[in-house]
Write a protein that holds these residues in place. Structure first.
Motif, PDB file in Angstrom:
ATOM      1  N   ASN A   1      -0.568   3.029  -7.296  1.00 47.05           N
ATOM      2  CA  ASN A   1      -1.348   2.122  -8.229  1.00 47.05           C
ATOM      3  C   ASN A   1      -0.939   2.745  -9.709  1.00 47.05           C
ATOM      4  O   ASN A   1      -1.984   3.624  -9.851  1.00 47.05           O
ATOM      5  CB  ASN A   1      -2.896   1.853  -7.600  1.00 47.05           C
ATOM      6  CG  ASN A   1      -3.394   0.785  -8.333  1.00 47.05           C
ATOM      7  OD1 ASN A   1      -2.825  -0.420  -8.075  1.00 47.05           O
ATOM      8  ND2 ASN A   1      -4.520   0.597  -8.989  1.00 47.05           N
TER       9      ASN A   1
ATOM     10  N   VAL B   1       0.858  -1.179   0.027  1.00 48.79           N
ATOM     11  CA  VAL B   1      -0.026   0.067  -0.137  1.00 48.79           C
ATOM     12  C   VAL B   1       0.815   1.348  -0.018  1.00 48.79           C
ATOM     13  O   VAL B   1       0.288   2.355  -0.232  1.00 48.79           O
ATOM     14  CB  VAL B   1      -0.818   0.009   1.277  1.00 48.79           C
ATOM     15  CG1 VAL B   1      -0.238   0.282   2.608  1.00 48.79           C
ATOM     16  CG2 VAL B   1      -2.419   1.000   0.885  1.00 48.79           C
TER      17      VAL B   1
ATOM     18  N   TYR C   1      -6.738  -6.295   4.893  1.00 46.31           N
ATOM     19  CA  TYR C   1      -5.643  -6.856   4.046  1.00 46.31           C
ATOM     20  C   TYR C   1      -4.955  -8.233   4.529  1.00 46.31           C
ATOM     21  O   TYR C   1      -4.982  -9.087   3.676  1.00 46.31           O
ATOM     22  CB  TYR C   1      -4.712  -5.723   3.971  1.00 46.31           C
ATOM     23  CG  TYR C   1      -3.703  -6.058   2.791  1.00 46.31           C
ATOM     24  CD1 TYR C   1      -3.904  -6.076   1.217  1.00 46.31           C
ATOM     25  CD2 TYR C   1      -2.349  -6.611   3.461  1.00 46.31           C
ATOM     26  CE1 TYR C   1      -2.929  -6.626   0.504  1.00 46.31           C
ATOM     27  CE2 TYR C   1      -1.413  -6.904   2.377  1.00 46.31           C
ATOM     28  CZ  TYR C   1      -1.495  -7.146   0.840  1.00 46.31           C
ATOM     29  OH  TYR C   1      -0.589  -7.625   0.277  1.00 46.31           O
TER      30      TYR C   1
ATOM     31  N   ARG D   1      -8.161  -1.522 -11.607  1.00 46.73           N
ATOM     32  CA  ARG D   1      -8.099  -2.372 -10.250  1.00 46.73           C
ATOM     33  C   ARG D   1      -9.397  -2.447  -9.769  1.00 46.73           C
ATOM     34  O   ARG D   1      -9.967  -3.395  -9.417  1.00 46.73           O
ATOM     35  CB  ARG D   1      -7.246  -1.500  -9.421  1.00 46.73           C
ATOM     36  CG  ARG D   1      -7.066  -2.235  -8.080  1.00 46.73           C
ATOM     37  CD  ARG D   1      -6.316  -1.621  -6.969  1.00 46.73           C
ATOM     38  NE  ARG D   1      -7.013  -0.406  -6.853  1.00 46.73           N
ATOM     39  CZ  ARG D   1      -6.465   0.512  -5.728  1.00 46.73           C
ATOM     40  NH1 ARG D   1      -5.257   0.201  -5.098  1.00 46.73           N
ATOM     41  NH2 ARG D   1      -6.969   1.675  -5.621  1.00 46.73           N
ATOM     42  N   GLN D   2     -10.227  -1.235  -9.972  1.00 44.35           N
ATOM     43  CA  GLN D   2     -11.771  -1.408  -9.518  1.00 44.35           C
ATOM     44  C   GLN D   2     -12.473  -2.449 -10.264  1.00 44.35           C
ATOM     45  O   GLN D   2     -13.215  -3.354  -9.802  1.00 44.35           O
ATOM     46  CB  GLN D   2     -12.276  -0.193  -9.355  1.00 44.35           C
ATOM     47  CG  GLN D   2     -13.722  -0.106  -8.715  1.00 44.35           C
ATOM     48  CD  GLN D   2     -13.534  -0.598  -7.308  1.00 44.35           C
ATOM     49  OE1 GLN D   2     -12.872   0.137  -6.274  1.00 44.35           O
ATOM     50  NE2 GLN D   2     -14.288  -1.440  -6.856  1.00 44.35           N
TER      51      GLN D   2
ATOM     52  N   ASN E   1      -8.238  -7.333  -1.802  1.00 46.12           N
ATOM     53  CA  ASN E   1      -7.279  -7.242  -0.730  1.00 46.12           C
ATOM     54  C   ASN E   1      -6.674  -8.551  -0.230  1.00 46.12           C
ATOM     55  O   ASN E   1      -5.741  -9.127  -0.021  1.00 46.12           O
ATOM     56  CB  ASN E   1      -7.494  -6.547   0.219  1.00 46.12           C
ATOM     57  CG  ASN E   1      -7.378  -4.841  -0.081  1.00 46.12           C
ATOM     58  OD1 ASN E   1      -6.967  -4.534  -1.288  1.00 46.12           O
ATOM     59  ND2 ASN E   1      -7.546  -4.008   0.772  1.00 46.12           N
TER      60      ASN E   1
ATOM     61  N   GLN F   1      -9.221  -0.765   3.788  1.00 47.18           N
ATOM     62  CA  GLN F   1      -9.604  -2.192   3.609  1.00 47.18           C
ATOM     63  C   GLN F   1      -9.070  -3.348   4.549  1.00 47.18           C
ATOM     64  O   GLN F   1      -7.820  -3.254   4.495  1.00 47.18           O
ATOM     65  CB  GLN F   1     -10.235  -2.747   2.232  1.00 47.18           C
ATOM     66  CG  GLN F   1     -10.896  -1.542   1.552  1.00 47.18           C
ATOM     67  CD  GLN F   1     -12.209  -1.683   1.815  1.00 47.18           C
ATOM     68  OE1 GLN F   1     -12.800  -2.713   2.365  1.00 47.18           O
ATOM     69  NE2 GLN F   1     -12.735  -0.323   1.740  1.00 47.18           N
TER      70      GLN F   1
ATOM     71  N   GLU G   1     -13.546  -4.792  -2.734  1.00 45.51           N
ATOM     72  CA  GLU G   1     -12.444  -4.431  -2.482  1.00 45.51           C
ATOM     73  C   GLU G   1     -11.637  -5.265  -1.369  1.00 45.51           C
ATOM     74  O   GLU G   1     -10.621  -5.537  -1.405  1.00 45.51           O
ATOM     75  CB  GLU G   1     -12.402  -2.732  -1.933  1.00 45.51           C
ATOM     76  CG  GLU G   1     -12.589  -2.007  -2.970  1.00 45.51           C
ATOM     77  CD  GLU G   1     -14.141  -1.745  -3.064  1.00 45.51           C
ATOM     78  OE1 GLU G   1     -14.647  -0.980  -4.077  1.00 45.51           O
ATOM     79  OE2 GLU G   1     -14.950  -2.339  -2.608  1.00 45.51           O
TER      80      GLU G   1
ATOM     81  N   ILE H   1      -6.177   2.857 -11.659  1.00 46.02           N
ATOM     82  CA  ILE H   1      -7.102   2.856 -10.407  1.00 46.02           C
ATOM     83  C   ILE H   1      -8.351   2.339 -10.993  1.00 46.02           C
ATOM     84  O   ILE H   1      -9.035   1.356 -10.439  1.00 46.02           O
ATOM     85  CB  ILE H   1      -7.170   4.193  -9.762  1.00 46.02           C
ATOM     86  CG1 ILE H   1      -5.932   4.568  -9.366  1.00 46.02           C
ATOM     87  CG2 ILE H   1      -8.265   4.213  -8.801  1.00 46.02           C
ATOM     88  CD1 ILE H   1      -5.932   6.038  -8.511  1.00 46.02           C
TER      89      ILE H   1
ATOM     90  N   PHE I   1      -6.230  -1.870  -1.966  1.00 49.13           N
ATOM     91  CA  PHE I   1      -7.007  -0.883  -1.650  1.00 49.13           C
ATOM     92  C   PHE I   1      -6.738  -0.437  -0.020  1.00 49.13           C
ATOM     93  O   PHE I   1      -6.531  -1.007   0.839  1.00 49.13           O
ATOM     94  CB  PHE I   1      -8.714  -1.193  -1.717  1.00 49.13           C
ATOM     95  CG  PHE I   1      -9.087  -1.440  -3.332  1.00 49.13           C
ATOM     96  CD1 PHE I   1      -9.483  -0.494  -3.645  1.00 49.13           C
ATOM     97  CD2 PHE I   1      -9.061  -2.847  -3.476  1.00 49.13           C
ATOM     98  CE1 PHE I   1     -10.146  -0.490  -4.998  1.00 49.13           C
ATOM     99  CE2 PHE I   1      -9.519  -2.975  -5.019  1.00 49.13           C
ATOM    100  CZ  PHE I   1      -9.965  -1.730  -5.626  1.00 49.13           C
ATOM    101  N   ARG I   2      -6.693   0.889  -0.021  1.00 48.56           N
ATOM    102  CA  ARG I   2      -6.486   1.292   1.291  1.00 48.56           C
ATOM    103  C   ARG I   2      -7.619   1.440   1.884  1.00 48.56           C
ATOM    104  O   ARG I   2      -8.758   1.468   1.367  1.00 48.56           O
ATOM    105  CB  ARG I   2      -5.889   2.949   1.104  1.00 48.56           C
ATOM    106  CG  ARG I   2      -4.564   3.101   0.748  1.00 48.56           C
ATOM    107  CD  ARG I   2      -4.219   4.387   0.459  1.00 48.56           C
ATOM    108  NE  ARG I   2      -2.640   4.672  -0.002  1.00 48.56           N
ATOM    109  CZ  ARG I   2      -2.175   4.782   0.711  1.00 48.56           C
ATOM    110  NH1 ARG I   2      -1.645   4.607   1.829  1.00 48.56           N
ATOM    111  NH2 ARG I   2      -0.543   5.102   0.169  1.00 48.56           N
TER     112      ARG I   2
ATOM    113  N   ALA J   1     -11.425  -5.902  -9.427  1.00 43.77           N
ATOM    114  CA  ALA J   1     -11.886  -6.240  -8.094  1.00 43.77           C
ATOM    115  C   ALA J   1     -13.313  -6.699  -8.426  1.00 43.77           C
ATOM    116  O   ALA J   1     -13.757  -7.601  -7.713  1.00 43.77           O
ATOM    117  CB  ALA J   1     -11.722  -4.993  -7.121  1.00 43.77           C
TER     118      ALA J   1
END
Length: 191
Positions: A46, A42, A59, A173-174, A78, A57, A74, A170, A54-55, A177
């Protein structure tokens, strides 16, 4: 569980992002093939070629109590990211179990230390490719179990020369996810 790129010569107290910038700026720097990426923690941004969790969340795998299921894309992302990063950490653990010379700091000059580490990485890769059963993994498993009981826890493509936050990455990545979460929920409902 093999090393694909080793950058030597930096001392342990330097920031990871600074080492990454150095690796990317070298003539034969860190290679990133199109469509592939490196998992980063983290603390990194990214960006294309580097996939961060993801920050804010859950992990770490020990954050997931038995029976607890992810509630969001998310969280699932993670959890999977952490699981894959554990394989990377296991590779470093195996290297240290096998080669005691790199376990502790020593009094060799930094250039010689770099050569020793490179030799250990090359020998590690050779052994991983040629040994069907690795006795060092048995030792690593024993060490990890002991720690748990004690409560411890050549590529192609355009070269990437800098790492800056990227809205495109970003969003990618979403989307990834969300796809993972949809597939995971579908498999749970069908199973």
């Amino acid at each position: 569980m093999q090393f694909i790129y080793v950058l030597l010569g930096w001392e342990g107290s330097v920031a990871d992002a600074r080492v990454l910038r150095d690796a990317l700026s070298r003539r034969n720097g860190l290679p990133i093939r199109d469509g592939y990426y490196y998992l980063v923690d983290v603390g990194y941004t990214n960006d294309k070629g580097f996939l961060a969790p993801f920050r804010g969340q859950r992990y770490h795998l020990n954050d997931w109590n038995p029976g607890y299921q992810p509630n969001t894309p998310e969280e699932l992302f993670n959890m999977k990211h952490s699981s894959d990063r554990n394989v990377i950490e296991r590779c470093f653990g195996l290297l240290k179990v096998r080669w005691h010379i790199i376990r502790n700091s020593n009094w060799y000059p930094i250039k010689l230390q770099s050569k020793i580490i490179m030799a250990c990485c090359l020998l590690h890769n050779h052994l991983r490719r040629n040994m069907p059963i690795d006795p060092a993994e048995v030792d690593l498993d024993a060490e990890e179990e002991e720690e748990e009981n004690e409560g411890g826890v050549g590529l192609d493509g355009e070269p990437i020369t800098s790492v800056e936050p990227s809205e495109e990455w970003i969003n990618w990545r979403q989307t990834l996810a969300n796809q993972m979460f949809d597939e995971w929920r579908q498999n749970r409902n069908n199973g």
